[in-house]
Scaffold this active site. Structure first.
Site, PDB file in Angstrom:
ATOM      1  CG  HIS A  46      48.570  52.722  19.808  1.00  0.00           C
ATOM      2  ND1 HIS A  46      48.678  51.462  19.260  1.00  0.00           N
ATOM      3  CD2 HIS A  46      49.327  53.527  19.022  1.00  0.00           C
ATOM      4  CE1 HIS A  46      49.461  51.508  18.188  1.00  0.00           C
ATOM      5  NE2 HIS A  46      49.879  52.749  18.038  1.00  0.00           N
ATOM      6  CG  ASP A  47      44.075  55.182  26.353  1.00  0.00           C
ATOM      7  OD1 ASP A  47      43.334  54.182  26.404  1.00  0.00           O
ATOM      8  OD2 ASP A  47      43.912  56.169  27.079  1.00  0.00           O
ATOM      9  CB  VAL A  80      40.844  52.777  20.777  1.00  0.00           C
ATOM     10  CG1 VAL A  80      39.790  51.667  20.899  1.00  0.00           C
ATOM     11  CG2 VAL A  80      41.746  52.511  19.572  1.00  0.00           C
ATOM     12  N   GLY A  97      38.550  57.124  23.137  1.00  0.00           N
ATOM     13  CA  GLY A  97      38.982  58.314  23.856  1.00  0.00           C
ATOM     14  C   GLY A  97      40.052  58.016  24.892  1.00  0.00           C
ATOM     15  CG  ASN A 102      46.867  48.458  20.787  1.00  0.00           C
ATOM     16  OD1 ASN A 102      47.377  49.469  20.297  1.00  0.00           O
ATOM     17  ND2 ASN A 102      45.571  48.381  21.069  1.00  0.00           N
ATOM     18  N   PRO A 132      44.768  54.400  12.474  1.00  0.00           N
ATOM     19  CG  PRO A 132      45.426  56.621  12.547  1.00  0.00           C
ATOM     20  CD  PRO A 132      44.631  55.607  13.298  1.00  0.00           C
ATOM     21  CG  HIS A 158      56.471  59.126  13.511  1.00  0.00           C
ATOM     22  ND1 HIS A 158      55.809  58.947  12.313  1.00  0.00           N
ATOM     23  CD2 HIS A 158      55.740  58.441  14.435  1.00  0.00           C
ATOM     24  CE1 HIS A 158      54.742  58.187  12.504  1.00  0.00           C
ATOM     25  NE2 HIS A 158      54.673  57.876  13.786  1.00  0.00           N
ATOM     26  CG  ASP A 213      64.940  62.901  13.313  1.00  0.00           C
ATOM     27  OD1 ASP A 213      65.574  63.040  12.247  1.00  0.00           O
ATOM     28  OD2 ASP A 213      64.890  63.789  14.186  1.00  0.00           O
TER      29      ASP A 213
END
Length: 321
Positions: free
Chosen positions: A65-66, A69, A71, A90, A156, A186, A238
């Site tokens: 997430h960092d 956005v 970089g 977030n 995304p 994931h 999973d």
């Protein structure tokens, strides 16, 4: 003429100093005396991991997430009424307290030396290693950004088609294979029922489950995620219960059996652009090294180095002096 030449040389040198320098393995060696900065980060992350193995998924999500956005500049960590933290995607990000603890310790040991951006990258790497992944060498030298706006957050969505996901990753300089590998994070993640309940009860408005999901899994998930429930339960991404806290390729084996939870996860196992990659990873013996390489690439997205950005005193706020 000579004076003009000297002036030009000085301008070139000034530009060189101000431009972005490359990230380096061992960047902090010797910058804090004999103190091993990476060992300090690893020690704190390990103590958290022992108490709560889910910090691996939390830190993986934080880095993603960092970096996606503006970089990898730790802009996600900044507080503020309209900062990135406040953007809907977030609101469920966690692990800030781990980064803050590391930063507090390092500021006491060597003030204004280690960036919050580098701490995120190193802490995530260590968490991955503690969960069975590789302890890959991380390149350091990032500096922290000064801008954090919720309006810049455009991540995304887990329901987007594969084509759109590929485009989103390619905009960040990541290949289709990188995308498939990074979604492999994931393997240690969870999802709230609200993110995929449509696949259980009303897929694409049909009033029926997603035909791409294993029928046995649909039945099991309906018990965990009943309709109109007041509690938004979570499930492992999973579905191999013995591997849900381990960084391995089990996730890929599950989605090849139509046991993917999120739409994008199942889609990459079915789409002709990605299914061969999924199959290859599912049968590979070197997933952890492949995953490490993809994480290194993601950690280099639009980084600030050299004289750009700053080294924050606190990861929550830009410097005032």
């Amino acid at each position: 003429m000579k004076a003009t030449l000297i002036t030009m040389i000085l301008l070139i040198l000034a530009f060189t100093v101000a431009s972005q320098g490359p990230l380096q393995v061992g960047f902090y060696k010797g910058k804090c005396g004999s103190i091993d900065i990476e060992s300090i980060i690893g020690g704190i992350v390990h103590s958290r991991f022992v108490k709560d193995p889910t910090v691996v998924a939390a830190l993986l999500r934080m880095q993603f997430h960092d970096c996606f956005v503006n970089g990898c500049d730790a802009s996600l960590l900044l507080d503020g009424e309209s900062s990135e933290k406040t953007a809907p995607p977030n609101l469920s990000v966690r692990g800030y307290d781990i980064i803050d603890e590391v930063k507090t310790v390092l500021e006491k040991a060597c003030p204004r030396i280690v960036s919050c951006a580098d701490i995120i990258i190193a802490a995530t790497r260590d968490a991955i290693a503690f969960a069975g992944g590789s302890r890959y060498k991380v390149q350091m030298g990032r500096r922290d950004g000064k801008v954090s706006l919720a309006s810049n957050v455009d991540l995304p969505n887990p329901t987007i088609p594969v084509d759109q996901s590929i485009t989103a990753f390619q905009k960040k300089g990541l290949s289709v294979t990188d995308m498939v590998l990074l979604l492999g994070g994931h393997t240690v993640g969870i999802a709230h029922c609200s993110l995929f309940s449509d696949r259980l009860y009303n897929f694409n408005g049909t009033g029926s489950p997603d035909p791409a999901m294993d029928s046995g899994l649909v039945s099991a998930l309906k018990l965990r995620c009943p309709q109109k429930s007041k509690v938004d339960n979570t499930v492992n991404l999973d579905q191999n219960s013995q591997s849900s806290n381990t960084v391995d390729n089990s996730f890929y084996k599950q989605i090849l059996m139509n046991r993917g939870i999120l739409k994008i996860d199942q889609s990459i196992a079915l789409d002709n652009k990605t299914r061969d990659i999924v199959s290859s990873i599912a049968n590979a013996f070197n997933f952890t090294s492949q995953f490490s390489n993809a994480m290194i690439k993601m950690g280099a997205i639009q980084v600030l180095t050299g004289a750009n950005g700053e080294i924050r005193k606190s990861c929550k706020a830009v410097n005032t002096s």
